[in-house]
Design an enzyme around this catalytic site. Structure first.
Site, PDB file in Angstrom:
ATOM      1  N   ASP A   1     -19.263  45.313 -35.877  1.00 16.77           N
ATOM      2  CA  ASP A   1     -19.948  45.332 -34.580  1.00 16.77           C
ATOM      3  C   ASP A   1     -19.019  45.710 -33.429  1.00 16.77           C
ATOM      4  OD1 ASP A   1     -18.692  42.891 -34.799  1.00 16.77           O
ATOM      5  OD2 ASP A   1     -20.178  41.843 -33.573  1.00 16.77           O
TER       6      ASP A   1
ATOM      7  N   ASP B   1     -21.687  39.935 -41.684  1.00 18.50           N
ATOM      8  CA  ASP B   1     -21.968  39.168 -40.464  1.00 18.50           C
ATOM      9  C   ASP B   1     -22.528  40.051 -39.356  1.00 18.50           C
ATOM     10  OD1 ASP B   1     -19.709  40.653 -40.008  1.00 18.50           O
ATOM     11  OD2 ASP B   1     -18.532  39.020 -39.168  1.00 18.50           O
TER      12      ASP B   1
ATOM     13  N   GLY C   1     -11.832  46.761 -39.652  1.00 18.36           N
ATOM     14  CA  GLY C   1     -11.324  46.372 -40.973  1.00 18.36           C
ATOM     15  C   GLY C   1     -11.948  47.218 -42.070  1.00 18.36           C
TER      16      GLY C   1
ATOM     17  N   THR D   1     -18.320  46.143 -43.578  1.00 20.34           N
ATOM     18  CA  THR D   1     -17.476  44.951 -43.454  1.00 20.34           C
ATOM     19  C   THR D   1     -17.762  44.037 -44.634  1.00 20.34           C
ATOM     20  OG1 THR D   1     -17.210  42.856 -42.264  1.00 20.34           O
ATOM     21  CG2 THR D   1     -19.216  44.056 -41.805  1.00 20.34           C
TER      22      THR D   1
ATOM     23  N   ARG E   1     -14.154  34.544 -41.145  1.00 24.85           N
ATOM     24  CA  ARG E   1     -13.659  33.847 -39.941  1.00 24.85           C
ATOM     25  C   ARG E   1     -14.767  33.045 -39.279  1.00 24.85           C
ATOM     26  NH1 ARG E   1     -11.736  38.845 -36.898  1.00 24.85           N
ATOM     27  NH2 ARG E   1     -13.175  39.647 -38.448  1.00 24.85           N
TER      28      ARG E   1
ATOM     29  N   ASP F   1     -17.698  40.870 -44.549  1.00 21.44           N
ATOM     30  CA  ASP F   1     -18.174  39.548 -44.105  1.00 21.44           C
ATOM     31  C   ASP F   1     -19.690  39.385 -44.072  1.00 21.44           C
ATOM     32  OD1 ASP F   1     -15.644  38.574 -43.853  1.00 21.44           O
ATOM     33  OD2 ASP F   1     -15.457  39.077 -41.737  1.00 21.44           O
TER      34      ASP F   1
ATOM     35  N   ARG G   1      -7.412  49.795 -35.436  1.00 24.69           N
ATOM     36  CA  ARG G   1      -7.972  49.191 -34.220  1.00 24.69           C
ATOM     37  C   ARG G   1      -7.317  49.927 -33.058  1.00 24.69           C
ATOM     38  NH1 ARG G   1      -8.432  44.538 -37.789  1.00 24.69           N
ATOM     39  NH2 ARG G   1     -10.676  44.272 -37.929  1.00 24.69           N
TER      40      ARG G   1
HETATM   41  P1  ADP Z   1     -15.004  45.860 -36.359  1.00 25.35           P
HETATM   42  O1  ADP Z   1     -15.627  47.184 -36.082  1.00 25.35           O
HETATM   43  O2  ADP Z   1     -14.670  45.698 -37.832  1.00 25.35           O
HETATM   44  O3  ADP Z   1     -15.813  44.711 -35.786  1.00 25.35           O
HETATM   45  P2  ADP Z   1     -13.037  45.637 -34.178  1.00 25.35           P
HETATM   46  O4  ADP Z   1     -13.756  44.544 -33.464  1.00 25.35           O
HETATM   47  O5  ADP Z   1     -11.565  45.532 -34.286  1.00 25.35           O
HETATM   48  O6  ADP Z   1     -13.556  45.842 -35.678  1.00 25.35           O
HETATM   49  O7  ADP Z   1     -13.413  47.015 -33.441  1.00 25.35           O
HETATM   50  C1  ADP Z   1     -12.892  48.238 -33.891  1.00 25.35           C
HETATM   51  C2  ADP Z   1     -12.562  49.115 -32.725  1.00 25.35           C
HETATM   52  O8  ADP Z   1     -13.746  49.372 -31.964  1.00 25.35           O
HETATM   53  C3  ADP Z   1     -11.598  48.501 -31.700  1.00 25.35           C
HETATM   54  O9  ADP Z   1     -10.252  48.651 -32.074  1.00 25.35           O
HETATM   55  C4  ADP Z   1     -11.916  49.318 -30.462  1.00 25.35           C
HETATM   56  O10 ADP Z   1     -11.283  50.577 -30.497  1.00 25.35           O
HETATM   57  C5  ADP Z   1     -13.424  49.531 -30.567  1.00 25.35           C
HETATM   58  N1  ADP Z   1     -14.121  48.503 -29.782  1.00 25.35           N
HETATM   59  C6  ADP Z   1     -14.346  47.206 -30.093  1.00 25.35           C
HETATM   60  N2  ADP Z   1     -14.996  46.558 -29.116  1.00 25.35           N
HETATM   61  C7  ADP Z   1     -15.190  47.465 -28.132  1.00 25.35           C
HETATM   62  C8  ADP Z   1     -15.816  47.428 -26.841  1.00 25.35           C
HETATM   63  N3  ADP Z   1     -16.355  46.308 -26.356  1.00 25.35           N
HETATM   64  N4  ADP Z   1     -15.838  48.578 -26.116  1.00 25.35           N
HETATM   65  C9  ADP Z   1     -15.302  49.714 -26.596  1.00 25.35           C
HETATM   66  N5  ADP Z   1     -14.696  49.822 -27.794  1.00 25.35           N
HETATM   67  C10 ADP Z   1     -14.643  48.716 -28.557  1.00 25.35           C
END
Ligand code: ADP
Length: 323
Positions: free
Chosen positions: A103, A130, A11, A126, A172, A128, A72
């Site tokens: 994360d 968090d 995000g 982010t 969230r 949040d 994503r």
């Molecule tokens: P944020 O970084 O804001 O927490 P996301 O959880 O959507 O957002 O993660 C962003 C991107 O990071 C995902 O679309 C994916 O490409 C990658 N990602 C997330 N979790 C994993 C994971 N466990 N292993 C590998 N890549 C991941």
């Protein structure tokens, strides 16, 4: 290290552009070549990797969103996707990557480091707040100021019409924006996911506030509250009590955009400098965090293994001051 890349992932949050600018310019200042990866990990897989220079980040420190775009990417969760991404990075001679995101993005960075030995440093972006390992994330300050300003405006109408307003803010799993914006906006009640919502107690408290002479009341609700969204809670209030005509405002994505505050610009700038200097010093698998005003490099895993503890004292402050 001669060549590094930077990307924004997950995000978006206000201040990511200031972070990009800081990474690009710190790299150039230190004689490195720097590339931008478009649309997060998707661009790494699709080879959307472009050279950047000091001027390509001109005029963006004050802009919300991210000029590199964010996304994503499902494919990056699989080893095949990460192998393709690593191959593209190697093709460009890129040895280190700065990932600005949450994360989830750090999990991806960690995997890229472990499987392909590409140096990675994370910067927390982010709204949040968090993420473990840092007291502040890039974008949180702006989002909470945006929410506070919205509450101020809603208060004008609530006061003029003697109304109850429910204001739903983002979060969230975290009530951090709710509690900070709620205190700053003088909310009567704040509902957060960290504390079970007791509807009869809420109704009783609103009755007490009315009896004490309050004509308008604002209830700030974090979107992840266990009692549901603000619209559901307002409907239950109508069903279970004599209160009628409560209004609901959902701030939603309004909180994600906008020009970053001075705090977020400076935080992103300092983190960008620390991230690139960390790569140059040979660090990898780390994130930049701020603790007691100091920039620190910590293992990426702290982001999810050491979650920030919600400060329940803030809810107490809000309760005392809404007397
Ligand atoms: P944020 O970084 O804001 O927490 P996301 O959880 O959507 O957002 O993660 C962003 C991107 O990071 C995902 O679309 C994916 O490409 C990658 N990602 C997330 N979790 C994993 C994971 N466990 N292993 C590998 N890549 C991941």
């Amino acid at each position: 290290m001669k060549r590094i890349a930077v990307l924004t992932s997950g995000g978006d949050s206000p201040g990511m552009n200031a972070g990009l600018r800081a990474v690009v310019r710190t790299a150039i200042y230190n004689g490195l070549e720097v590339f931008g990866v478009k649309r997060g990990y998707q661009g790494m897989i699709d080879d959307k990797i472009i050279p950047m220079d000091a001027r390509s980040v001109s005029g963006i420190i004050n802009r919300g969103g991210t000029i590199l775009h964010s996304a994503r990417c499902k494919a990056f969760r699989e080893p095949e996707g990460r192998a393709q991404a690593a191959e593209n990075l190697r093709k460009h001679g890129i040895e280190g990557v700065v990932v600005i995101g949450g994360d989830g993005s750090y999990h991806g960075a960690q995997a890229l480091f472990e499987e392909h030995q590409i140096a990675v440093i994370g910067m927390p972006g982010t709204i949040d707040n968090d993420i473990g390992g840092t007291e502040y994330t890039i974008g949180f300050d702006t989002a909470m100021n945006t929410a506070m300003e919205a509450i101020d405006r809603i208060r004008d109408t609530a006061a003029s019409h003697d109304r109850i307003f429910f204001v739903e803010v983002m979060g969230r799993t975290s009530g951090y924006i709710a509690v900070i914006a709620g205190i700053a906006g003088g909310a009567e009640e704040i509902l957060v996911p960290e504390r079970k919502t007791d509807l009869p107690a809420l109704i009783e408290s609103l009755r007490e506030a009315r009896e004490k002479g309050k004509s308008s009341m604002i209830v700030v609700v974090a979107e992840g509250d266990d009692a549901g969204h603000a619209i559901d809670i307002a409907a239950k209030l109508e069903e279970l009590s004599e209160f009628r005509g409560a209004k609901v405002t959902v701030l939603g994505h309004l909180q994600r955009g906008g020009s970053p505050t001075a705090f977020d610009r400076v935080l992103a700038s300092r983190m960008g400098v620390a991230a690139v200097e960390g790569l140059i010093q040979g660090h990898s698998g780390k994130m930049v965090g701020i603790t007691n005003q100091h920039m620190m490099l910590r293992p990426l895993s702290e982001a999810w293994e050491c979650p920030q503890h919600f400060d329940f004292n803030l809810l107490r402050v809000a309760r005392v001051l809404s007397v």
